[in-house]
Structures are given as structure tokens and as C-alpha cells.
Design a protein around this motif. Structure first.
Motif, PDB file in Angstrom:
ATOM      1  N   VAL A  70       8.833   1.964  -1.746  1.00 40.66           N
ATOM      2  CA  VAL A  70       8.665   1.468  -3.119  1.00 40.66           C
ATOM      3  C   VAL A  70       7.311   0.758  -3.236  1.00 40.66           C
ATOM      4  CG1 VAL A  70       9.580  -0.061  -4.912  1.00 40.66           C
ATOM      5  CG2 VAL A  70      11.147   1.198  -3.396  1.00 40.66           C
ATOM      6  N   VAL A  71       6.605   1.033  -4.321  1.00 42.57           N
ATOM      7  CA  VAL A  71       5.304   0.398  -4.549  1.00 42.57           C
ATOM      8  C   VAL A  71       5.515  -1.036  -5.024  1.00 42.57           C
ATOM      9  CG1 VAL A  71       3.139   0.481  -5.853  1.00 42.57           C
ATOM     10  CG2 VAL A  71       4.271   2.625  -5.143  1.00 42.57           C
ATOM     11  N   VAL A  72       4.856  -1.998  -4.345  1.00 40.65           N
ATOM     12  CA  VAL A  72       4.933  -3.421  -4.722  1.00 40.65           C
ATOM     13  C   VAL A  72       3.506  -3.940  -4.879  1.00 40.65           C
ATOM     14  CG1 VAL A  72       7.132  -3.777  -3.541  1.00 40.65           C
ATOM     15  CG2 VAL A  72       4.987  -4.168  -2.310  1.00 40.65           C
ATOM     16  N   ASP A  79       8.638  -5.694   3.778  1.00 39.32           N
ATOM     17  CA  ASP A  79       9.158  -4.721   4.749  1.00 39.32           C
ATOM     18  C   ASP A  79       8.265  -3.488   4.679  1.00 39.32           C
ATOM     19  OD1 ASP A  79      10.488  -2.885   6.310  1.00 39.32           O
ATOM     20  OD2 ASP A  79      12.465  -3.183   5.409  1.00 39.32           O
ATOM     21  N   SER A  80       7.350  -3.388   5.635  1.00 38.13           N
ATOM     22  CA  SER A  80       6.360  -2.304   5.587  1.00 38.13           C
ATOM     23  C   SER A  80       6.989  -0.922   5.752  1.00 38.13           C
ATOM     24  CB  SER A  80       5.304  -2.517   6.675  1.00 38.13           C
ATOM     25  OG  SER A  80       5.918  -2.516   7.963  1.00 38.13           O
ATOM     26  N   ASN A  81       8.217  -0.895   6.238  1.00 34.65           N
ATOM     27  CA  ASN A  81       8.892   0.408   6.397  1.00 34.65           C
ATOM     28  C   ASN A  81       9.406   0.925   5.061  1.00 34.65           C
ATOM     29  OD1 ASN A  81      10.157   2.671   7.649  1.00 34.65           O
ATOM     30  ND2 ASN A  81      12.105   1.548   7.652  1.00 34.65           N
ATOM     31  N   LYS A  82       9.823   0.015   4.182  1.00 34.19           N
ATOM     32  CA  LYS A  82      10.433   0.437   2.926  1.00 34.19           C
ATOM     33  C   LYS A  82       9.560   0.116   1.709  1.00 34.19           C
ATOM     34  CE  LYS A  82      15.173   0.092   4.660  1.00 34.19           C
ATOM     35  NZ  LYS A  82      16.525  -0.487   4.457  1.00 34.19           N
ATOM     36  N   GLU A  83       8.468  -0.639   1.914  1.00 32.71           N
ATOM     37  CA  GLU A  83       7.604  -1.009   0.799  1.00 32.71           C
ATOM     38  C   GLU A  83       6.154  -0.662   1.138  1.00 32.71           C
ATOM     39  OE1 GLU A  83      10.184  -4.908  -0.684  1.00 32.71           O
ATOM     40  OE2 GLU A  83       8.376  -5.175   0.517  1.00 32.71           O
ATOM     41  N   ILE A  84       5.369  -0.395   0.078  1.00 30.93           N
ATOM     42  CA  ILE A  84       3.956  -0.073   0.255  1.00 30.93           C
ATOM     43  C   ILE A  84       3.158  -0.806  -0.827  1.00 30.93           C
ATOM     44  CG2 ILE A  84       4.172   2.042  -1.116  1.00 30.93           C
ATOM     45  CD1 ILE A  84       1.939   3.267   0.593  1.00 30.93           C
ATOM     46  N   ALA A  85       2.024  -1.375  -0.432  1.00 32.63           N
ATOM     47  CA  ALA A  85       1.187  -2.113  -1.394  1.00 32.63           C
ATOM     48  C   ALA A  85       0.581  -1.135  -2.393  1.00 32.63           C
ATOM     49  CB  ALA A  85       0.095  -2.872  -0.647  1.00 32.63           C
ATOM     50  N   LEU A  86       0.366  -1.624  -3.597  1.00 29.83           N
ATOM     51  CA  LEU A  86      -0.159  -0.783  -4.681  1.00 29.83           C
ATOM     52  C   LEU A  86      -1.474  -0.123  -4.280  1.00 29.83           C
ATOM     53  CD1 LEU A  86      -0.032   0.252  -7.596  1.00 29.83           C
ATOM     54  CD2 LEU A  86      -1.155  -1.876  -8.323  1.00 29.83           C
ATOM     55  N   SER A  87      -2.367  -0.903  -3.657  1.00 29.24           N
ATOM     56  CA  SER A  87      -3.676  -0.343  -3.290  1.00 29.24           C
ATOM     57  C   SER A  87      -3.540   0.789  -2.274  1.00 29.24           C
ATOM     58  CB  SER A  87      -4.579  -1.448  -2.733  1.00 29.24           C
ATOM     59  OG  SER A  87      -3.979  -2.050  -1.594  1.00 29.24           O
ATOM     60  N   ILE A  92      -3.129   7.379  -1.884  1.00 27.01           N
ATOM     61  CA  ILE A  92      -2.439   8.664  -1.776  1.00 27.01           C
ATOM     62  C   ILE A  92      -2.528   9.396  -3.101  1.00 27.01           C
ATOM     63  CG2 ILE A  92      -0.219   9.766  -1.304  1.00 27.01           C
ATOM     64  CD1 ILE A  92       0.504   7.272   0.362  1.00 27.01           C
ATOM     65  N   GLU A  93      -2.165   8.699  -4.177  1.00 25.34           N
ATOM     66  CA  GLU A  93      -2.274   9.226  -5.535  1.00 25.34           C
ATOM     67  C   GLU A  93      -2.764   8.086  -6.413  1.00 25.34           C
ATOM     68  OE1 GLU A  93      -1.943  12.181  -6.719  1.00 25.34           O
ATOM     69  OE2 GLU A  93      -1.099  13.255  -4.973  1.00 25.34           O
ATOM     70  N   SER A  94      -3.826   8.289  -7.145  1.00 30.93           N
ATOM     71  CA  SER A  94      -4.464   7.199  -7.897  1.00 30.93           C
ATOM     72  C   SER A  94      -3.625   6.670  -9.046  1.00 30.93           C
ATOM     73  CB  SER A  94      -5.829   7.666  -8.433  1.00 30.93           C
ATOM     74  OG  SER A  94      -5.651   8.798  -9.299  1.00 30.93           O
ATOM     75  N   ASP A  95      -2.635   7.433  -9.517  1.00 26.90           N
ATOM     76  CA  ASP A  95      -1.868   7.001 -10.692  1.00 26.90           C
ATOM     77  C   ASP A  95      -0.554   6.317 -10.341  1.00 26.90           C
ATOM     78  OD1 ASP A  95      -0.738   9.248  -9.654  1.00 26.90           O
ATOM     79  OD2 ASP A  95      -0.454  10.279 -11.579  1.00 26.90           O
ATOM     80  N   TYR A  96      -0.339   5.967  -9.049  1.00 27.70           N
ATOM     81  CA  TYR A  96       0.882   5.234  -8.684  1.00 27.70           C
ATOM     82  C   TYR A  96       0.881   3.849  -9.322  1.00 27.70           C
ATOM     83  CZ  TYR A  96       2.970   8.394  -5.233  1.00 27.70           C
ATOM     84  OH  TYR A  96       3.585   9.444  -4.618  1.00 27.70           O
ATOM     85  N   GLU A  97       2.085   3.393  -9.752  1.00 27.58           N
ATOM     86  CA  GLU A  97       2.241   2.063 -10.340  1.00 27.58           C
ATOM     87  C   GLU A  97       3.347   1.324  -9.599  1.00 27.58           C
ATOM     88  OE1 GLU A  97       2.970   2.426 -14.489  1.00 27.58           O
ATOM     89  OE2 GLU A  97       1.054   3.411 -14.922  1.00 27.58           O
ATOM     90  N   VAL A  98       3.361  -0.012  -9.796  1.00 33.51           N
ATOM     91  CA  VAL A  98       4.376  -0.855  -9.151  1.00 33.51           C
ATOM     92  C   VAL A  98       5.770  -0.407  -9.589  1.00 33.51           C
ATOM     93  CG1 VAL A  98       5.299  -3.206  -8.999  1.00 33.51           C
ATOM     94  CG2 VAL A  98       2.824  -2.836  -8.921  1.00 33.51           C
ATOM     95  N   GLY A  99       6.699  -0.335  -8.618  1.00 36.33           N
ATOM     96  CA  GLY A  99       8.089   0.052  -8.901  1.00 36.33           C
ATOM     97  C   GLY A  99       8.371   1.521  -8.669  1.00 36.33           C
ATOM     98  N   GLU A 100       7.309   2.343  -8.545  1.00 35.09           N
ATOM     99  CA  GLU A 100       7.535   3.772  -8.308  1.00 35.09           C
ATOM    100  C   GLU A 100       7.812   4.040  -6.825  1.00 35.09           C
ATOM    101  OE1 GLU A 100       5.063   6.047 -11.797  1.00 35.09           O
ATOM    102  OE2 GLU A 100       4.048   5.697  -9.893  1.00 35.09           O
ATOM    103  N   ASP A 101       8.412   5.192  -6.558  1.00 39.52           N
ATOM    104  CA  ASP A 101       8.711   5.610  -5.185  1.00 39.52           C
ATOM    105  C   ASP A 101       7.606   6.512  -4.669  1.00 39.52           C
ATOM    106  OD1 ASP A 101      11.139   4.268  -5.097  1.00 39.52           O
ATOM    107  OD2 ASP A 101      12.239   5.977  -5.948  1.00 39.52           O
TER     108      ASP A 101
END
Length: 421
Positions: A70-72, A79-87, A92-101
Motif C-alpha cells: 500500500v502506498v503511504v 512495515d516495509s514488506n506491506k507498505e511503500i513510500a509514495l516517492s 515504478i509508475e509516476s501516477d501512483y497516489e497515497v492509498g493505492e495498491d
């Protein structure tokens, strides 16, 4: 080192695919085991495998692993296994937003050599477990059936037999016909006697001495039995020596004995050879006890039979020349007759003085010349008088009363001399 790790990846799949082909593991089970093996390794590396997707394609021999996070906001990753920083997500994809998978493909080879070895060990353990389960399930359904195999190793106490899939089966010494002589690489037939699975280690035990082995051979050789026109009621054996088979037909037009034996014994010749020249007596089954005993003692001709239904004992009286036929070589005929009728059978010579109690003498009268323990042993098998002993077969006195030959001969001499006087 990296190249070696990468080369190991397809070899694991190839190995498991080969296992599938040889052990006939269904595709669903194969996929499940592979996925479980990958998940076990992933859980050890990341602490959890709940956010991973494992896609296995055993037909092509490849697999894909995806990690879902999940993007945070930056700086809030707990939890680096289940969460990933927005930056990081936007790299990976420039249009990812917070809360997306974010679903990211994982290169398993990057987990290192230890992870690869761990996976291989897990797979090997699962493969062995599946192999044992497959073997046990296959042979537990074959208990009581005849199988063929190749003699692989001959030991003092057992013979190792290999089936056409390379599975090991054991033929213990106690389940071998005494005159069996095995040679390495020869093909033999035997009955699957039992299958055990202690500690998930299946063991297949074969038998060539079981009465059911002979029955299965008869069923395979005689079409009338296979078609249900003739029924095998009972089989008893002295393996490698002699056997008796009671058969019955519910169709008056079919002679069950003739159907089983065939013209000039053609249908039993192969069975006799298979059983090391074991003599086969095929008899008509009947619920008439006296008639069944009479048939079971063939070829001896019986004059009369006395039945004790309560104790399941039978006394048969024959002419002196017929007694040896009734007993058979080494007592085989009368022993098998007792086994197939389930009656204890005693054979007696019939004489002109049979039954004249006034001329007979009770055994206890001879205790001054015959030891009392000998008299008691003879009385224990149902013989109370001198003439009963003299009319009984000598071999029966030795085996049934458990006496030495010299002891029996002395007793017979003493009793006979009394009537000579």
C-alpha cells in the motif's frame, strides 16, 4: 555466484515437472505444493507471505511472484514488506497516489543462495511426502490382489521386488513357498498381503503362501469364476505341497470341478507350475457335513462317519487299505480336509470286532506296562480303549498325541500282545 543461482531456478521446476510425469500427481496438487513451498521461503524472508501472489505454471516450468504493498506518505512507512513510500511507488509508475495498491514482480533469484537452497529442501521434502502418499494410496487399494514385479535383491529373510514404476515391495521368507528359488531380474507374481504407513513410510508386503493368492490365480484362469457362474467357497494350502479348493455352482448345467480343472487339467497346469508343483484338489462344496468330509478326504473311500457337532469333531471309519489314502503323505490329506471342513477328523481302521466293547479293554488297565502319562496323552485325543488305539493310524498317535515313535511302537506292541494271548 549470481549466474549459478539463476541457473538453479529452472532446474527446480524441471525436477518437479519430471516428478509429476513419473508419479502421476495431478496438476492441482502440483501447483499447490509448488506454491506452498515458495510461500514457506517468502514467509521466512519477509515474516509474512499474506501480501504475495505466487503464480505457478508447471506445464511450462516457470513461475511468477508478485508483492502487493500500500502506498503511504513519505516518512510514514511502518512495515516495509506491506507498505511503500509514495516517492518509491512513483519510481515504478509516476501516477501512483497515497492509498493505492502497488503490485511489484519479485525476482526470486535476488533473495540469495540460502533462499534458493531453502526452497530446494522444502520442495524435496514435499516431493517425498507426495511420493509416499501416492504409493500408499495406490497399494492400499490393491490389498488382496495379485501384482507382478522384478526381483531386485535377494536377502536371507526377504526378497526385494520392484514394480514397473520402481516402487519397492517386500516378500518375507515366511510368505515364500519353501521350494521357491528366485533369481535377480526375474519377474514373479505375488499377492499384496498388507500395506503399512508408519511415519509416512509406506511398506508393501507380498505373499505367495496365502490361500487368497491361489484363489486369485484360479479367478484369472477360470472364466466361469470371473463371470460369477462358479464360486470359490474356501481355499486351504500347505504351500508348495498340496491345496484343497471348495467350489460351488448355482447353475445345474455347470460342473464346477470340471470348469476349474479343465480338459486334462489344462486350466490348472499353469497354476501348479506357478506354485512350484503344488498339488491341487478341487472339490464340490456342500452344506451336508458328512458328504463334505467324505469329498474332502478323497481319494479315500469312507465306510462310515460319526459327527460330534458340538465339538466339531468327526470320526471316519475306513477299510485298512484306505487309511493311508485318507491320511496322505506326511498327513497332508487329512490335515487339509480338517482345515477346509473346519472339523477335527480322526481316521480309524474298521475291523470285524469294531464296537464290541465286551471284548475290549480300557487303557487304564495297562498302566503297569505303559506309563500313565502316555495313557493320558492318548485318552486326550479321544481314544479310551485298547482296540480304539490299535485301529487308529500309527501316524495319528505320533502327531496328535505328541508321542515319540518308540513310545507309540511300545504301546502298540503291549496292546496287541494282550489280544494275541
Amino acid at each position: 555466484m549470481a549466474k549459478k543461482t539463476i541457473d538453479q531456478q529452472p532446474s527446480m521446476i524441471d525436477t518437479f515437472r519430471e516428478f509429476k510425469e513419473t508419479k502421476n500427481i495431478d496438476r492441482a496438487t502440483l501447483v499447490s505444493v509448488l506454491e506452498e513451498s515458495f510461500r514457506n521461503v517468502i514467509a521466512k524472508i519477509f515474516g509474512s507471505d499474506s501480501n504475495f501472489n505466487v503464480i505457478v505454471n508447471p506445464d511450462k516450468g516457470d513461475f511468477e511472484i508478485y508483492r502487493n504493498r500500500v502506498v503511504v506518505p513519505d516518512g510514514e512507512v511502518s512495515d516495509s514488506n506491506k507498505e511503500i513510500a509514495l516517492s518509491e511507488a512513483q519510481k515504478i509508475e509516476s501516477d501512483y497516489e497515497v492509498g493505492e495498491d502497488v503490485s511489484e514482480r519479485v525476482d526470486f533469484t535476488k533473495f540469495g543462495r540460502r533462499a534458493i537452497l531453502n526452497l530446494r529442501q522444502t520442495l524435496a521434502s514435499k516431493i517425498l511426502e507426495l511420493e509416499h502418499d501416492s504409493l500408499y494410496n495406490k497399494y492400499k487399494d490393491l490389498v488382496g490382489e495379485v501384482v507382478s514385479g522384478e526381483v531386485y535383491q535377494i536377502w536371507k529373510r526377504e526378497v526385494l521386488v520392484i514394480d514397473d514404476e520402481g516402487n519397492e515391495m517386500l516378500l518375507p521368507k515366511a510368505e515364500q513357498i519353501p521350494s521357491d528359488n528366485y533369481r535377480k531380474n526375474e519377474t514373479i507374481r505375488a499377492l499384496v498381503l498388507r500395506v503399512t504407513n508408519e511415519n509416512n513410510n509406506p511398506k508393501i508386503i507380498l505373499s505367495r503362501t496365502s490361500p487368497l493368492f491361489l484363489q486369485r490365480l484360479m479367478e484369472a484362469e477360470v472364466p466361469e469364476i470371473a463371470d460369477g457362474l462358479v464360486t470359490v467357497r474356501k481355499v486351504v494350502r500347505l504351500p508348495g505341497e498340496r491345496a484343497k479348493i471348495a467350489v460351488e455352482s448355482f447353475d445345474d448345467r455347470i460342473d464346477p470341478v470340471g470348469a476349474c480343472v479343465g480338459v486334462k487339467g489344462s486350466r490348472v497346469h499353469g497354476i501348479v507350475r506357478e506354485l512350484c508343483n503344488e498339488n491341487l484338489d478341487v472339490i464340490n462344496y456342500t452344506t451336508n457335513t458328512k458328504l463334505f468330509i467324505q469329498r474332502a478326504l478323497a481319494p479315500a473311500q469312507i465306510n462310515s462317519i460319526e459327527i460330534d457337532e458340538e465339538n466339531r469333531k468327526a470320526e471316519v471309519y475306513l477299510r485298512p487299505e484306505e487309511v493311508s489314502l485318507a491320511i496322505g503323505r506326511n498327513g497332508q490329506n487329512i490335515k487339509l480336509a480338517s482345515m477346509i471342513t473346519e472339523y477335527t477328523i480322526d481316521a480309524f481302521r474298521e475291523t470285524d470286532t469294531q464296537g464290541t466293547d465286551e471284548e475290549d479293554i480300557y487303557l487304564d488297565e495297562f498302566n503297569d506296562e505303559i506309563d500313565q502319562w502316555v495313557i493320558d496323552a492318548v485318552k486326550a485325543i479321544g481314544l479310551e480303549t485298547a482296540k480304539q488305539v490299535l485301529n487308529a493310524p500309527r501316524e495319528m498317535l505320533i502327531t496328535r498325541a505328541d508321542l515319540e515313535e518308540e513310545t507309540v511302537d511300545h504301546m502298540l506292541k503291549v496292546l496287541a500282545s494282550e489280544f494275541e494271548n
